[in-house]
Design a protein around this motif. Sequence first.
Motif, PDB file in Angstrom:
ATOM      1  N   GLU A 269       1.243   5.170 -17.099  1.00 13.96           N
ATOM      2  CA  GLU A 269       1.545   3.765 -17.411  1.00 13.96           C
ATOM      3  C   GLU A 269       2.456   3.168 -16.337  1.00 13.96           C
ATOM      4  O   GLU A 269       2.241   2.036 -15.893  1.00 13.96           O
ATOM      5  CB  GLU A 269       2.221   3.659 -18.780  1.00 13.96           C
ATOM      6  N   PHE A 270       3.461   3.942 -15.943  1.00 14.32           N
ATOM      7  CA  PHE A 270       4.401   3.473 -14.928  1.00 14.32           C
ATOM      8  C   PHE A 270       3.686   3.210 -13.607  1.00 14.32           C
ATOM      9  O   PHE A 270       3.863   2.141 -13.007  1.00 14.32           O
ATOM     10  CB  PHE A 270       5.529   4.494 -14.730  1.00 14.32           C
ATOM     11  N   THR A 271       2.899   4.159 -13.142  1.00 18.18           N
ATOM     12  CA  THR A 271       2.219   3.975 -11.855  1.00 18.18           C
ATOM     13  C   THR A 271       1.214   2.817 -11.928  1.00 18.18           C
ATOM     14  O   THR A 271       1.047   2.089 -10.952  1.00 18.18           O
ATOM     15  CB  THR A 271       1.525   5.268 -11.388  1.00 18.18           C
ATOM     16  N   ALA A 272       0.586   2.620 -13.088  1.00 20.74           N
ATOM     17  CA  ALA A 272      -0.334   1.484 -13.248  1.00 20.74           C
ATOM     18  C   ALA A 272       0.423   0.161 -13.172  1.00 20.74           C
ATOM     19  O   ALA A 272      -0.052  -0.800 -12.556  1.00 20.74           O
ATOM     20  CB  ALA A 272      -1.089   1.595 -14.564  1.00 20.74           C
ATOM     21  N   LYS A 273       1.609   0.097 -13.775  1.00 20.26           N
ATOM     22  CA  LYS A 273       2.419  -1.124 -13.705  1.00 20.26           C
ATOM     23  C   LYS A 273       2.859  -1.408 -12.273  1.00 20.26           C
ATOM     24  O   LYS A 273       2.846  -2.558 -11.835  1.00 20.26           O
ATOM     25  CB  LYS A 273       3.644  -1.009 -14.612  1.00 20.26           C
ATOM     26  N   VAL A 274       3.260  -0.372 -11.552  1.00 17.59           N
ATOM     27  CA  VAL A 274       3.657  -0.555 -10.152  1.00 17.59           C
ATOM     28  C   VAL A 274       2.479  -1.078  -9.351  1.00 17.59           C
ATOM     29  O   VAL A 274       2.608  -2.039  -8.585  1.00 17.59           O
ATOM     30  CB  VAL A 274       4.200   0.763  -9.549  1.00 17.59           C
ATOM     31  N   GLU A 275       1.337  -0.463  -9.524  1.00 15.14           N
ATOM     32  CA  GLU A 275       0.139  -0.872  -8.795  1.00 15.14           C
ATOM     33  C   GLU A 275      -0.234  -2.317  -9.136  1.00 15.14           C
ATOM     34  O   GLU A 275      -0.555  -3.107  -8.248  1.00 15.14           O
ATOM     35  CB  GLU A 275      -1.021   0.059  -9.151  1.00 15.14           C
ATOM     36  N   HIS A 276      -0.167  -2.664 -10.414  1.00 15.36           N
ATOM     37  CA  HIS A 276      -0.502  -4.022 -10.845  1.00 15.36           C
ATOM     38  C   HIS A 276       0.475  -5.044 -10.260  1.00 15.36           C
ATOM     39  O   HIS A 276       0.072  -6.122  -9.815  1.00 15.36           O
ATOM     40  CB  HIS A 276      -0.519  -4.118 -12.364  1.00 15.36           C
TER      41      HIS A 276
ATOM     42  N   ALA B 234       5.294  10.221  -6.427  1.00 11.35           N
ATOM     43  CA  ALA B 234       6.443  10.510  -7.282  1.00 11.35           C
ATOM     44  C   ALA B 234       5.987  10.847  -8.698  1.00 11.35           C
ATOM     45  O   ALA B 234       6.508  11.785  -9.323  1.00 11.35           O
ATOM     46  CB  ALA B 234       7.388   9.319  -7.307  1.00 11.35           C
ATOM     47  N   GLY B 235       5.006  10.102  -9.189  1.00  8.07           N
ATOM     48  CA  GLY B 235       4.478  10.368 -10.535  1.00  8.07           C
ATOM     49  C   GLY B 235       3.856  11.747 -10.621  1.00  8.07           C
ATOM     50  O   GLY B 235       4.065  12.472 -11.602  1.00  8.07           O
ATOM     51  N   SER B 236       3.104  12.132  -9.593  1.00  7.21           N
ATOM     52  CA  SER B 236       2.492  13.471  -9.586  1.00  7.21           C
ATOM     53  C   SER B 236       3.548  14.564  -9.571  1.00  7.21           C
ATOM     54  O   SER B 236       3.434  15.567 -10.280  1.00  7.21           O
ATOM     55  CB  SER B 236       1.588  13.617  -8.365  1.00  7.21           C
ATOM     56  N   GLY B 237       4.601  14.343  -8.775  1.00  8.21           N
ATOM     57  CA  GLY B 237       5.682  15.336  -8.711  1.00  8.21           C
ATOM     58  C   GLY B 237       6.412  15.478 -10.028  1.00  8.21           C
ATOM     59  O   GLY B 237       6.694  16.593 -10.484  1.00  8.21           O
TER      60      GLY B 237
ATOM     61  N   ASP C 217       0.831  -1.207   0.000  1.00 10.29           N
ATOM     62  CA  ASP C 217       0.000   0.000   0.000  1.00 10.29           C
ATOM     63  C   ASP C 217       0.864   1.256   0.000  1.00 10.29           C
ATOM     64  O   ASP C 217       0.603   2.216  -0.737  1.00 10.29           O
ATOM     65  CB  ASP C 217      -0.929   0.019   1.214  1.00 10.29           C
ATOM     66  N   LEU C 218       1.899   1.257   0.830  1.00 11.19           N
ATOM     67  CA  LEU C 218       2.785   2.425   0.897  1.00 11.19           C
ATOM     68  C   LEU C 218       3.561   2.616  -0.412  1.00 11.19           C
ATOM     69  O   LEU C 218       3.783   3.758  -0.839  1.00 11.19           O
ATOM     70  CB  LEU C 218       3.753   2.288   2.078  1.00 11.19           C
ATOM     71  N   ALA C 219       3.959   1.526  -1.049  1.00  7.97           N
ATOM     72  CA  ALA C 219       4.688   1.638  -2.317  1.00  7.97           C
ATOM     73  C   ALA C 219       3.803   2.228  -3.405  1.00  7.97           C
ATOM     74  O   ALA C 219       4.266   3.044  -4.208  1.00  7.97           O
ATOM     75  CB  ALA C 219       5.216   0.273  -2.736  1.00  7.97           C
ATOM     76  N   VAL C 220       2.538   1.835  -3.426  1.00 10.10           N
ATOM     77  CA  VAL C 220       1.611   2.391  -4.420  1.00 10.10           C
ATOM     78  C   VAL C 220       1.433   3.887  -4.180  1.00 10.10           C
ATOM     79  O   VAL C 220       1.466   4.691  -5.117  1.00 10.10           O
ATOM     80  CB  VAL C 220       0.255   1.651  -4.386  1.00 10.10           C
ATOM     81  N   LYS C 221       1.272   4.281  -2.921  1.00 13.78           N
ATOM     82  CA  LYS C 221       1.129   5.715  -2.605  1.00 13.78           C
ATOM     83  C   LYS C 221       2.391   6.480  -2.993  1.00 13.78           C
ATOM     84  O   LYS C 221       2.318   7.596  -3.520  1.00 13.78           O
ATOM     85  CB  LYS C 221       0.849   5.901  -1.118  1.00 13.78           C
ATOM     86  N   ALA C 222       3.553   5.889  -2.728  1.00  9.96           N
ATOM     87  CA  ALA C 222       4.816   6.554  -3.069  1.00  9.96           C
ATOM     88  C   ALA C 222       4.962   6.699  -4.583  1.00  9.96           C
ATOM     89  O   ALA C 222       5.413   7.749  -5.068  1.00  9.96           O
ATOM     90  CB  ALA C 222       5.994   5.768  -2.500  1.00  9.96           C
TER      91      ALA C 222
END
Length: 116
Positions: free
Chosen positions: A65-72, A47-50, A38-43
């Motif tokens: 795409e990157f954040t979706a891959k991390v979440e997946h 980071a993506g927003s920044g 959960d914390l990694a997805v939030k991070a």
Amino acid sequence: MGLTDKAKQLTDAALLKAGELSEVAREKAPGYIDRAADLAVKAADAAGSGVDRATGGRYHHRIEEFTAKVEHSLDRPRAAEPPTVVVEPEEAADEPITPATTNPDATDPEGPPPTR
């Protein structure tokens, strides 16, 4: 009591304690893994927003795409029960274990045999 006997006792005690601690770790690990995911997805989202703000939105699609891959990758189902690991003591060897048998460069703590 010789050095070998004392080492065997210490090894047996360490194996028993390791077994006890591994049981505790197996019980607590799933909660820690889920929390870390959960914390990694939030991070990754933060980071993506920044980066998206810093680049003025030029790479918005790639960042999503990157954040979706991390979440997946972090949203994988975990095994309901961890595998059981059993540590059984080995049979007593015919020869005692000495530092020289495990490390050829080591010296025997009792010293070399007396020369005549």
